[in-house]
Design a protein around this motif. Structure first.
Motif, PDB file in Angstrom:
ATOM      1  N   LEU A  20     -52.608  -8.324 109.164  1.00  0.00           N
ATOM      2  CA  LEU A  20     -53.448  -7.148 108.996  1.00  0.00           C
ATOM      3  C   LEU A  20     -53.301  -6.194 110.185  1.00  0.00           C
ATOM      4  O   LEU A  20     -53.063  -4.995 110.002  1.00  0.00           O
ATOM      5  CB  LEU A  20     -54.912  -7.558 108.842  1.00  0.00           C
ATOM      6  N   VAL A  21     -53.412  -6.722 111.385  1.00  0.00           N
ATOM      7  CA  VAL A  21     -53.318  -5.879 112.582  1.00  0.00           C
ATOM      8  C   VAL A  21     -51.908  -5.308 112.720  1.00  0.00           C
ATOM      9  O   VAL A  21     -51.732  -4.150 113.098  1.00  0.00           O
ATOM     10  CB  VAL A  21     -53.731  -6.687 113.835  1.00  0.00           C
ATOM     11  N   TYR A  22     -50.902  -6.112 112.411  1.00  0.00           N
ATOM     12  CA  TYR A  22     -49.512  -5.661 112.492  1.00  0.00           C
ATOM     13  C   TYR A  22     -49.273  -4.472 111.570  1.00  0.00           C
ATOM     14  O   TYR A  22     -48.654  -3.482 111.951  1.00  0.00           O
ATOM     15  CB  TYR A  22     -48.588  -6.822 112.135  1.00  0.00           C
ATOM     16  N   SER A  23     -49.794  -4.545 110.359  1.00  0.00           N
ATOM     17  CA  SER A  23     -49.581  -3.438 109.416  1.00  0.00           C
ATOM     18  C   SER A  23     -50.389  -2.205 109.821  1.00  0.00           C
ATOM     19  O   SER A  23     -49.937  -1.073 109.630  1.00  0.00           O
ATOM     20  CB  SER A  23     -49.928  -3.862 107.995  1.00  0.00           C
ATOM     21  N   LEU A  24     -51.567  -2.408 110.379  1.00  0.00           N
ATOM     22  CA  LEU A  24     -52.378  -1.269 110.814  1.00  0.00           C
ATOM     23  C   LEU A  24     -51.797  -0.585 112.054  1.00  0.00           C
ATOM     24  O   LEU A  24     -51.994   0.623 112.233  1.00  0.00           O
ATOM     25  CB  LEU A  24     -53.812  -1.717 111.096  1.00  0.00           C
ATOM     26  N   ALA A  25     -51.090  -1.320 112.880  1.00  0.00           N
ATOM     27  CA  ALA A  25     -50.523  -0.749 114.102  1.00  0.00           C
ATOM     28  C   ALA A  25     -49.490   0.331 113.788  1.00  0.00           C
ATOM     29  O   ALA A  25     -49.338   1.283 114.552  1.00  0.00           O
ATOM     30  CB  ALA A  25     -49.884  -1.843 114.953  1.00  0.00           C
ATOM     31  N   TYR A  26     -48.799   0.208 112.682  1.00  0.00           N
ATOM     32  CA  TYR A  26     -47.762   1.182 112.338  1.00  0.00           C
ATOM     33  C   TYR A  26     -48.328   2.478 111.771  1.00  0.00           C
ATOM     34  O   TYR A  26     -47.580   3.404 111.483  1.00  0.00           O
ATOM     35  CB  TYR A  26     -46.732   0.565 111.392  1.00  0.00           C
ATOM     36  N   TRP A  32     -47.255   4.642 120.067  1.00  0.00           N
ATOM     37  CA  TRP A  32     -48.245   3.575 119.992  1.00  0.00           C
ATOM     38  C   TRP A  32     -47.841   2.369 119.156  1.00  0.00           C
ATOM     39  O   TRP A  32     -48.198   1.245 119.526  1.00  0.00           O
ATOM     40  CB  TRP A  32     -49.583   4.138 119.543  1.00  0.00           C
ATOM     41  N   PRO A  33     -47.158   2.525 118.031  1.00  0.00           N
ATOM     42  CA  PRO A  33     -46.839   1.314 117.260  1.00  0.00           C
ATOM     43  C   PRO A  33     -46.055   0.268 118.055  1.00  0.00           C
ATOM     44  O   PRO A  33     -46.408  -0.904 118.046  1.00  0.00           O
ATOM     45  CB  PRO A  33     -46.025   1.842 116.081  1.00  0.00           C
ATOM     46  N   ARG A  34     -45.012   0.700 118.767  1.00  0.00           N
ATOM     47  CA  ARG A  34     -44.227  -0.292 119.514  1.00  0.00           C
ATOM     48  C   ARG A  34     -45.028  -0.880 120.668  1.00  0.00           C
ATOM     49  O   ARG A  34     -44.899  -2.048 120.996  1.00  0.00           O
ATOM     50  CB  ARG A  34     -42.908   0.290 119.991  1.00  0.00           C
ATOM     51  N   LEU A  35     -45.903  -0.071 121.282  1.00  0.00           N
ATOM     52  CA  LEU A  35     -46.737  -0.585 122.364  1.00  0.00           C
ATOM     53  C   LEU A  35     -47.791  -1.558 121.845  1.00  0.00           C
ATOM     54  O   LEU A  35     -48.050  -2.606 122.457  1.00  0.00           O
ATOM     55  CB  LEU A  35     -47.407   0.568 123.108  1.00  0.00           C
ATOM     56  N   LEU A  36     -48.403  -1.240 120.724  1.00  0.00           N
ATOM     57  CA  LEU A  36     -49.419  -2.113 120.150  1.00  0.00           C
ATOM     58  C   LEU A  36     -48.823  -3.436 119.671  1.00  0.00           C
ATOM     59  O   LEU A  36     -49.357  -4.508 119.950  1.00  0.00           O
ATOM     60  CB  LEU A  36     -50.136  -1.412 118.995  1.00  0.00           C
ATOM     61  N   VAL A  37     -47.709  -3.355 118.954  1.00  0.00           N
ATOM     62  CA  VAL A  37     -47.081  -4.572 118.440  1.00  0.00           C
ATOM     63  C   VAL A  37     -46.535  -5.413 119.591  1.00  0.00           C
ATOM     64  O   VAL A  37     -46.705  -6.641 119.626  1.00  0.00           O
ATOM     65  CB  VAL A  37     -45.983  -4.230 117.409  1.00  0.00           C
ATOM     66  N   GLY A  38     -45.899  -4.760 120.560  1.00  0.00           N
ATOM     67  CA  GLY A  38     -45.421  -5.489 121.731  1.00  0.00           C
ATOM     68  C   GLY A  38     -46.563  -6.140 122.482  1.00  0.00           C
ATOM     69  O   GLY A  38     -46.463  -7.291 122.925  1.00  0.00           O
ATOM     70  N   GLY A  39     -47.668  -5.425 122.615  1.00  0.00           N
ATOM     71  CA  GLY A  39     -48.845  -5.990 123.271  1.00  0.00           C
ATOM     72  C   GLY A  39     -49.413  -7.187 122.530  1.00  0.00           C
ATOM     73  O   GLY A  39     -49.895  -8.146 123.140  1.00  0.00           O
TER      74      GLY A  39
END
Length: 77
Positions: A20-26, A32-39
């Motif tokens: 859920l969080v992975y799909s919302l990050a994009y 931000w998507p790469r920073l959020l997913v990497g984080g």
């Protein structure tokens, strides 16, 4: 040896939250998507390392997830 029934349940909940969080990050604007997913991978690696309590293979998995998260945040991968 008594089975730990909470561990598989927490794993299933964690996977569901992760997807859920992975799909919302994009949905966030760049970068931000790469920073959020990497984080998220960094956080998962750190939590796996701390949870391991002497289980070496989990500590190795945590270290791999941490490095992958950092590389993903830096857009190397």
């Amino acid at each position: 040896m008594r089975p730990d029934l909470l561990r598989p349940l927490l794993g299933a909940i964690g996977i569901a939250i992760g997807f859920l969080v992975y799909s919302l990050a994009y949905r966030a604007p760049e970068p931000w998507p790469r920073l959020l997913v990497g984080g998220m991978f960094v956080g998962l690696g750190v939590s796996a390392w701390l949870y391991a309590r002497g289980e070496r293979w989990i500590q190795v998995l945590g270290a791999i997830l941490f490095v992958y998260g950092v590389l993903r945040m830096l857009s190397v991968i």
